[in-house]
Write a protein that holds these residues in place. Structure first.
Motif, PDB file in Angstrom:
ATOM      1  N   LEU A   1      55.898  12.575  40.750  1.00  0.00           N
ATOM      2  CA  LEU A   1      54.985  13.687  40.448  1.00  0.00           C
ATOM      3  C   LEU A   1      55.639  14.714  39.525  1.00  0.00           C
ATOM      4  CD1 LEU A   1      53.493  14.252  44.003  1.00  0.00           C
ATOM      5  CD2 LEU A   1      52.353  13.200  42.033  1.00  0.00           C
ATOM      6  N   ASP A   2      56.973  14.694  39.466  1.00  0.00           N
ATOM      7  CA  ASP A   2      57.698  15.670  38.653  1.00  0.00           C
ATOM      8  C   ASP A   2      58.095  15.151  37.276  1.00  0.00           C
ATOM      9  OD1 ASP A   2      57.618  17.659  40.618  1.00  0.00           O
ATOM     10  OD2 ASP A   2      59.332  16.772  41.651  1.00  0.00           O
ATOM     11  N   TYR A   3      57.620  13.966  36.891  1.00  0.00           N
ATOM     12  CA  TYR A   3      57.917  13.443  35.558  1.00  0.00           C
ATOM     13  C   TYR A   3      57.330  14.396  34.526  1.00  0.00           C
ATOM     14  CZ  TYR A   3      59.068   8.715  37.307  1.00  0.00           C
ATOM     15  OH  TYR A   3      59.635   7.646  37.929  1.00  0.00           O
ATOM     16  N   LYS A   4      58.082  14.641  33.476  1.00  0.00           N
ATOM     17  CA  LYS A   4      57.594  15.435  32.349  1.00  0.00           C
ATOM     18  C   LYS A   4      57.042  14.474  31.312  1.00  0.00           C
ATOM     19  CE  LYS A   4      59.519  19.142  34.120  1.00  0.00           C
ATOM     20  NZ  LYS A   4      58.863  19.577  35.308  1.00  0.00           N
ATOM     21  N   LYS A   5      55.858  14.756  30.774  1.00  0.00           N
ATOM     22  CA  LYS A   5      55.219  13.873  29.800  1.00  0.00           C
ATOM     23  C   LYS A   5      54.974  14.615  28.495  1.00  0.00           C
ATOM     24  CE  LYS A   5      53.047  11.292  33.460  1.00  0.00           C
ATOM     25  NZ  LYS A   5      51.832  10.861  34.108  1.00  0.00           N
ATOM     26  N   TYR A   6      55.371  13.950  27.393  1.00  0.00           N
ATOM     27  CA  TYR A   6      55.237  14.539  26.067  1.00  0.00           C
ATOM     28  C   TYR A   6      54.622  13.506  25.136  1.00  0.00           C
ATOM     29  CZ  TYR A   6      58.514  17.755  28.203  1.00  0.00           C
ATOM     30  OH  TYR A   6      59.114  18.643  29.062  1.00  0.00           O
ATOM     31  N   GLU A   7      53.522  13.856  24.504  1.00  0.00           N
ATOM     32  CA  GLU A   7      52.813  12.919  23.635  1.00  0.00           C
ATOM     33  C   GLU A   7      53.338  12.963  22.204  1.00  0.00           C
ATOM     34  OE1 GLU A   7      48.591  13.386  23.935  1.00  0.00           O
ATOM     35  OE2 GLU A   7      48.604  13.004  26.089  1.00  0.00           O
ATOM     36  N   TYR A   8      53.239  11.817  21.543  1.00  0.00           N
ATOM     37  CA  TYR A   8      53.592  11.718  20.131  1.00  0.00           C
ATOM     38  C   TYR A   8      52.563  10.834  19.443  1.00  0.00           C
ATOM     39  CZ  TYR A   8      55.382   6.958  20.821  1.00  0.00           C
ATOM     40  OH  TYR A   8      55.494   5.617  21.084  1.00  0.00           O
ATOM     41  N   ARG A   9      52.462  10.991  18.134  1.00  0.00           N
ATOM     42  CA  ARG A   9      51.502  10.196  17.368  1.00  0.00           C
ATOM     43  C   ARG A   9      51.978  10.099  15.923  1.00  0.00           C
ATOM     44  NH1 ARG A   9      46.418   8.331  18.057  1.00  0.00           N
ATOM     45  NH2 ARG A   9      46.313   9.263  20.113  1.00  0.00           N
ATOM     46  N   TYR A  10      52.229   8.872  15.495  1.00  0.00           N
ATOM     47  CA  TYR A  10      52.543   8.569  14.090  1.00  0.00           C
ATOM     48  C   TYR A  10      53.639   9.458  13.502  1.00  0.00           C
ATOM     49  CZ  TYR A  10      48.180   6.160  14.925  1.00  0.00           C
ATOM     50  OH  TYR A  10      47.204   5.370  15.483  1.00  0.00           O
ATOM     51  N   GLY A  11      54.767   9.513  14.202  1.00  0.00           N
ATOM     52  CA  GLY A  11      55.927  10.227  13.690  1.00  0.00           C
ATOM     53  C   GLY A  11      55.978  11.707  13.985  1.00  0.00           C
ATOM     54  N   VAL A  12      55.031  12.203  14.786  1.00  0.00           N
ATOM     55  CA  VAL A  12      54.985  13.635  15.103  1.00  0.00           C
ATOM     56  C   VAL A  12      54.925  13.814  16.613  1.00  0.00           C
ATOM     57  CG1 VAL A  12      53.651  15.770  14.851  1.00  0.00           C
ATOM     58  CG2 VAL A  12      53.783  14.150  12.946  1.00  0.00           C
ATOM     59  N   LEU A  13      55.801  14.653  17.144  1.00  0.00           N
ATOM     60  CA  LEU A  13      55.777  15.008  18.556  1.00  0.00           C
ATOM     61  C   LEU A  13      54.726  16.090  18.750  1.00  0.00           C
ATOM     62  CD1 LEU A  13      57.229  14.471  21.262  1.00  0.00           C
ATOM     63  CD2 LEU A  13      58.788  16.324  20.665  1.00  0.00           C
ATOM     64  N   ASN A  14      53.771  15.858  19.634  1.00  0.00           N
ATOM     65  CA  ASN A  14      52.651  16.794  19.816  1.00  0.00           C
ATOM     66  C   ASN A  14      52.964  17.932  20.778  1.00  0.00           C
ATOM     67  OD1 ASN A  14      51.218  15.120  18.124  1.00  0.00           O
ATOM     68  ND2 ASN A  14      50.129  14.096  19.773  1.00  0.00           N
ATOM     69  N   ASP A  15      54.010  17.781  21.571  1.00  0.00           N
ATOM     70  CA  ASP A  15      54.343  18.775  22.584  1.00  0.00           C
ATOM     71  C   ASP A  15      55.768  19.279  22.370  1.00  0.00           C
ATOM     72  OD1 ASP A  15      51.900  18.354  24.188  1.00  0.00           O
ATOM     73  OD2 ASP A  15      52.787  16.400  24.630  1.00  0.00           O
ATOM     74  N   ALA A  16      55.981  20.543  22.678  1.00  0.00           N
ATOM     75  CA  ALA A  16      57.333  21.111  22.585  1.00  0.00           C
ATOM     76  C   ALA A  16      58.132  20.702  23.818  1.00  0.00           C
ATOM     77  CB  ALA A  16      57.252  22.627  22.488  1.00  0.00           C
ATOM     78  N   ILE A  17      59.371  20.296  23.586  1.00  0.00           N
ATOM     79  CA  ILE A  17      60.263  19.918  24.674  1.00  0.00           C
ATOM     80  C   ILE A  17      61.362  20.964  24.753  1.00  0.00           C
ATOM     81  CG2 ILE A  17      61.846  18.152  25.533  1.00  0.00           C
ATOM     82  CD1 ILE A  17      60.244  16.082  23.974  1.00  0.00           C
ATOM     83  N   PRO A  18      61.629  21.481  25.970  1.00  0.00           N
ATOM     84  CA  PRO A  18      62.675  22.499  26.101  1.00  0.00           C
ATOM     85  C   PRO A  18      64.035  21.991  25.609  1.00  0.00           C
ATOM     86  CG  PRO A  18      61.420  22.272  28.146  1.00  0.00           C
ATOM     87  CD  PRO A  18      60.979  21.167  27.239  1.00  0.00           C
ATOM     88  N   LYS A  19      64.790  22.878  24.976  1.00  0.00           N
ATOM     89  CA  LYS A  19      66.075  22.510  24.388  1.00  0.00           C
ATOM     90  C   LYS A  19      67.028  21.921  25.419  1.00  0.00           C
ATOM     91  CE  LYS A  19      69.933  24.111  21.729  1.00  0.00           C
ATOM     92  NZ  LYS A  19      70.578  25.064  20.914  1.00  0.00           N
TER      93      LYS A  19
END
Length: 101
Positions: free
Chosen positions: A56-74
């Motif tokens: 339930l605690d997995y972090k999910k980040y979407e991407y599409r065609y060479g672009v990351l759609n979500d910001a990921i913490p440093k």
């Protein structure tokens, strides 16, 4: 370099499960950049987790065609990956990144 080792039969939509192997250890940021550069025709998501957390605690980040759609913490981008699984086919590929503790 990303290498896929198929671990399941292909389903009706030509997708399958894979173990992903890299030529050297990577951080989350390094691996995501590698996918965005080397596999520009893909779309999907990166699911990121540590061994001691529930699914339930997995972090999910979407991407599409060479672009990351979500910001990921440093601080997450700097974490080392211990294993990578993938699921997909054709142009959709989802990656499950297991991190060091």
């Amino acid at each position: 370099m990303i290498r896929f080792i198929q671990t399941s039969e292909e389903s009706g939509d030509c997708s399958a499960y894979y173990d992903v192997k890299l030529d050297r250890p990577h951080t989350v940021g390094e691996f995501i950049n590698l996918v965005l550069i080397e596999r520009k025709g893909e779309w999907g998501k990166f699911e990121i987790y540590s061994p001691n957390v529930s699914w339930l605690d997995y972090k999910k980040y979407e991407y599409r065609y060479g672009v990351l759609n979500d910001a990921i913490p440093k601080n997450l981008l700097e974490k080392k990956i211990i294993s990578i699984k993938a699921n997909g086919g054709w142009t959709n590929m989802d990656y499950l990144l297991k991190l060091e503790q």
